[in-house]
Enzyme design. Structure first.
Site, short mmCIF file in Angstrom:
data_model
loop_
_atom_site.label_atom_id
_atom_site.label_comp_id
_atom_site.label_asym_id
_atom_site.label_seq_id
_atom_site.Cartn_x
_atom_site.Cartn_y
_atom_site.Cartn_z
N HIS A 152 6.46 7.43 -4.35
CA HIS A 152 6.63 6.80 -3.04
C HIS A 152 6.29 5.32 -3.14
O HIS A 152 5.35 4.92 -3.82
CB HIS A 152 5.83 7.53 -1.97
CG HIS A 152 4.35 7.35 -1.99
ND1 HIS A 152 3.70 6.32 -1.35
CD2 HIS A 152 3.36 8.11 -2.55
CE1 HIS A 152 2.39 6.44 -1.51
NE2 HIS A 152 2.16 7.51 -2.23
N ASP A 164 -2.10 3.40 -4.89
CA ASP A 164 -1.42 4.38 -4.05
C ASP A 164 -0.37 3.71 -3.19
O ASP A 164 -0.64 3.35 -2.06
CB ASP A 164 -2.45 5.10 -3.19
CG ASP A 164 -1.84 6.21 -2.34
OD1 ASP A 164 -0.71 6.62 -2.63
OD2 ASP A 164 -2.50 6.64 -1.37
N GLU A 198 6.26 8.34 2.78
CA GLU A 198 5.44 9.43 2.24
C GLU A 198 4.13 9.54 2.97
O GLU A 198 3.64 10.65 3.24
CB GLU A 198 5.20 9.19 0.73
CG GLU A 198 4.54 10.36 0.01
CD GLU A 198 3.01 10.27 -0.03
OE1 GLU A 198 2.38 11.19 -0.61
OE2 GLU A 198 2.45 9.29 0.50
N GLU A 199 3.54 8.40 3.29
CA GLU A 199 2.21 8.40 3.89
C GLU A 199 2.22 8.98 5.31
O GLU A 199 1.17 9.29 5.84
CB GLU A 199 1.65 6.97 3.91
CG GLU A 199 1.39 6.37 2.53
CD GLU A 199 0.25 7.04 1.79
OE1 GLU A 199 -0.32 8.03 2.30
OE2 GLU A 199 -0.08 6.56 0.68
N ASP A 227 2.16 9.69 -8.55
CA ASP A 227 1.46 9.21 -7.36
C ASP A 227 0.00 8.97 -7.72
O ASP A 227 -0.73 9.92 -8.02
CB ASP A 227 1.57 10.27 -6.25
CG ASP A 227 1.15 9.74 -4.89
OD1 ASP A 227 0.58 8.64 -4.83
OD2 ASP A 227 1.38 10.44 -3.89
N HIS A 314 -6.67 4.52 0.23
CA HIS A 314 -6.24 4.24 1.61
C HIS A 314 -7.07 3.14 2.27
O HIS A 314 -7.29 3.16 3.48
CB HIS A 314 -6.28 5.52 2.46
CG HIS A 314 -5.13 6.44 2.21
ND1 HIS A 314 -4.89 7.56 2.98
CD2 HIS A 314 -4.14 6.41 1.28
CE1 HIS A 314 -3.81 8.18 2.52
NE2 HIS A 314 -3.34 7.50 1.49
#
Length: 602
Positions: A152, A164, A198-199, A227, A314
């Site tokens: 992603h 990420d 994706e998130e 990922d 994140h």
């Protein structure tokens, strides 16, 4: 990696994966790592170790011998993704300009390398304003046998998403470019994918898989997902470790003594899950997210026990400083090893040839023509007949060859003829030679525009009075909204004004003719705000492509509209995307109201 996803579909899925038998093209065994410790810690093997053993990718041309991918080039892609995020409010979230700029960056490199590249809009199931999936296929090999490699490309809104998932995206991009550079004979198709949204719930990959016909799904023999493959305190994890799909990946990491484990943390939480749900065998690499490393894992791989694999998961600190270069290197080389094992032919074709274009670029005015000499050479076996063709020419351009086919060792003149209405811009064409094997080479054509200059206004619907077309992005901002007023007419674009963390964008693509000496963007902007400090909390940016030309903020608030002007003369002769972006922080609204935008040439 998405924060939470439904659990993996239990026994039936496992049975499908275990029963899958993948046709593997025979290759040489993974390169020896003699002299390395049996169980090296994460930081023990330097980024250059494999290069020292194997040499650079450009020196390794055996079809069955996977290259050592240059990790420094992967890091260069990460640096650019980080810069893109920085230019776009610190994020590459799927609905923002940072994501669209990331797509444009990868797309340009893939097209220039000769890939068949498609942007697939996510028209259902994705977040509002989400950008497209990017799909690139190497146009050689058996089209009924496809191996997909995906990651992603979007980040969360809180940060730039460099581990990420810039790590997986950059690794795939450099692997794809290396495949094009080495140009081995292919036994199967290699298809690369960079997923949107994706998130927000694996939405881009879900859309892709659901859009496939049963015939197209059956062509995909396995899907590999990457990922978070560079976590600073990470481990070495493989999805469905004991499945047939995983064996090429496991074999490579086993050759390094890494003792990989099952990726339990990531089960059902990344884009491979979309393919699993469709019954397609999957695997992939990961190095961990927010879960904590165990004492046993720290003893085996190094790092710190009882600490998250990625402490910046994140968060805004997920930058280029959040990358484990050694883990990234092991991952990208394992991707290449898997690709070569599955899709690259084990022998050089008995009869083969090369194809080059000289010059590889041309520049013409509309109505003119350009030529290039296509040269072939027999590289193995006997000469063969090579038929020539070209794809990717814009409207108003025809491509012809004299002669249309040659015997390898011969040459042909390619002529690109343009009409007077051919749109100015720069286009990458793919020139293909087809014999017993197929080879392609890129050619870049620039159409400069009319020799004279006809003054004209290029933006369509710049006053927003005629609906939303051709503007794209957050077009809900366009209208006759109560609470604000137009500069003229009744409609305008109201960006921001939420009083919470949010980003609105509007985009329009235009061609700026080359024949003129000047191009000027003019727009009227009204800024009002509830902020009281003279601090730039909320911003309004004007961009062309990924370049920010102007930044204004809540500190420029005033009681009415102000006319703003920007010089776009440097973009003469180019196809550009103009973007207005408003970004608010988490409190106190700022409204950026745009009206009567024009792009005038003269």
């Amino acid at each position: 990696m998405v924060l939470r996803r439904l659990a993996v579909a239990g026994v039936s899925l496992a049975a499908t994966l275990q029963a899958a038998v993948l046709p593997l093209a025979p290759t040489a065994a993974a390169a020896s790592q003699a002299g390395k410790p049996l169980h090296p810690p994460v930081t023990a093997i330097s980024a250059g170790d494999r290069a020292a053993h194997h040499g650079p990718a450009s020196a390794r041309t055996g079809a069955a011998d996977a290259p050592d991918i240059d990790v420094a080039k992967v890091q260069a892609h990460l640096t650019e993704l980080n810069a893109i995020a920085t230019r776009n409010g610190g994020t590459r979230k799927s609905s923002g300009q940072g994501y669209r700029d990331s797509v444009a960056y990868a797309k340009a490199k893939l097209q220039a390398a000769g890939y068949t590249v498609t942007e697939q809009p996510c028209t259902s199931g994705c977040a509002t304003g989400a950008g497209p999936n990017l799909i690139a296929e190497w146009p050689q090999g058996d089209a009924t046998k496809v191996y997909m490699f995906g990651s992603h490309l979007d980040s969360v809104g809180a940060g730039p998403g460099i581990n990420d998932n810039g790590s997986g995206s950059a690794a795939l991009l450099e692997t794809a470019l290396t495949l094009a550079q080495l140009h081995p004979a292919m036994a199967a198709r290699a298809r690369f994918a960079w997923w949107t949204d994706e998130e927000q719930g694996l939405n881009g990959s879900d859309f892709y898989v659901n859009s496939l016909s049963s015939t197209e799904r059956s062509k995909i023999k396995a899907y590999y997902n990457f990922d978070m493959i560079a976590s600073l305190n990470g481990g070495y994890f493989i999805n469905h470790l004991t499945s047939a799909a995983a064996q090429p990946m496991k074999a490579y990491w086993d050759s390094l003594g890494l003792q990989p484990e099952e990726n339990t943390e990531g089960a059902g939480r990344s884009d491979d899950y979309s393919f699993e749900q469709a019954g397609i065998p999957t695997s992939g690499y990961a190095m961990g997210a927010g879960a904590r490393k165990t004492s046993a894992q720290a003893a085996k791989w190094g790092g710190t026990a009882n600490r998250a694999y990625d402490s910046c998961y994140h968060q805004s600190c997920d930058t280029t400083s959040n990358i484990n270069t050694t883990g990234l290197n092991h991952s990208v080389d394992g991707i290449a090893a898997t690709l070569w094992k599955l899709a690259v032919a084990d022998t050089t074709p008995a009869n083969d040839f090369s194809l080059t274009a000289a010059p590889a670029t041309g520049s013409v005015d509309p109505g003119g023509s350009a030529t290039s000499t296509l040269s072939t050479a027999t590289t193995s076996g006997s000469p063969q007949t090579v038929a020539l063709s070209a794809a990717g020419a814009p409207a108003g351009v025809t491509v012809s060859f004299s002669p249309a086919s040659v015997t390898s060792g011969g040459s042909s003149t390619m002529t690109l003829a343009t009409t007077s209405s051919a749109p100015p811009g720069t286009y990458t064409l793919t020139v293909t030679g087809t014999g017993s094997v197929t080879h392609s080479t890129p050619y870049t054509l620039t159409i400069k525009g009319a020799g004279g200059c006809t003054a004209q206004q290029l933006l369509a619907n710049g006053g927003f009075e005629n609906g939303t077309s051709p503007w794209t992005g957050d077009t809900g901002a366009i209208g006759a909204h109560s609470g604000q007023s137009a500069h003229s007419g009744s409609r305008f674009a109201w960006l921001g004004g939420y009083g919470s963390a949010a980003t609105d964008t509007l985009n329009q693509s235009v061609t700026v003719p080359a024949g003129c000496g000047k191009a000027t963007l003019t727009y009227w902007l009204h800024i009002d705000t509830d902020e009281t400090d003279r601090v730039a909390y909320d911003t309004f940016k004007v961009k062309v492509g990924s370049t920010t030309l102007a930044t204004l903020s809540n500190t420029a608030a005033s009681s009415g509209y102000t006319q703003r002007t920007l010089d776009l003369t440097p973009y003469l002769g180019q196809r550009i995307t103009l973007t207005f972006t408003a970004t608010e922080d988490s409190s106190l609204q700022s409204s950026f109201v745009v009206d009567d935008a024009t792009l005038q040439t003269g």
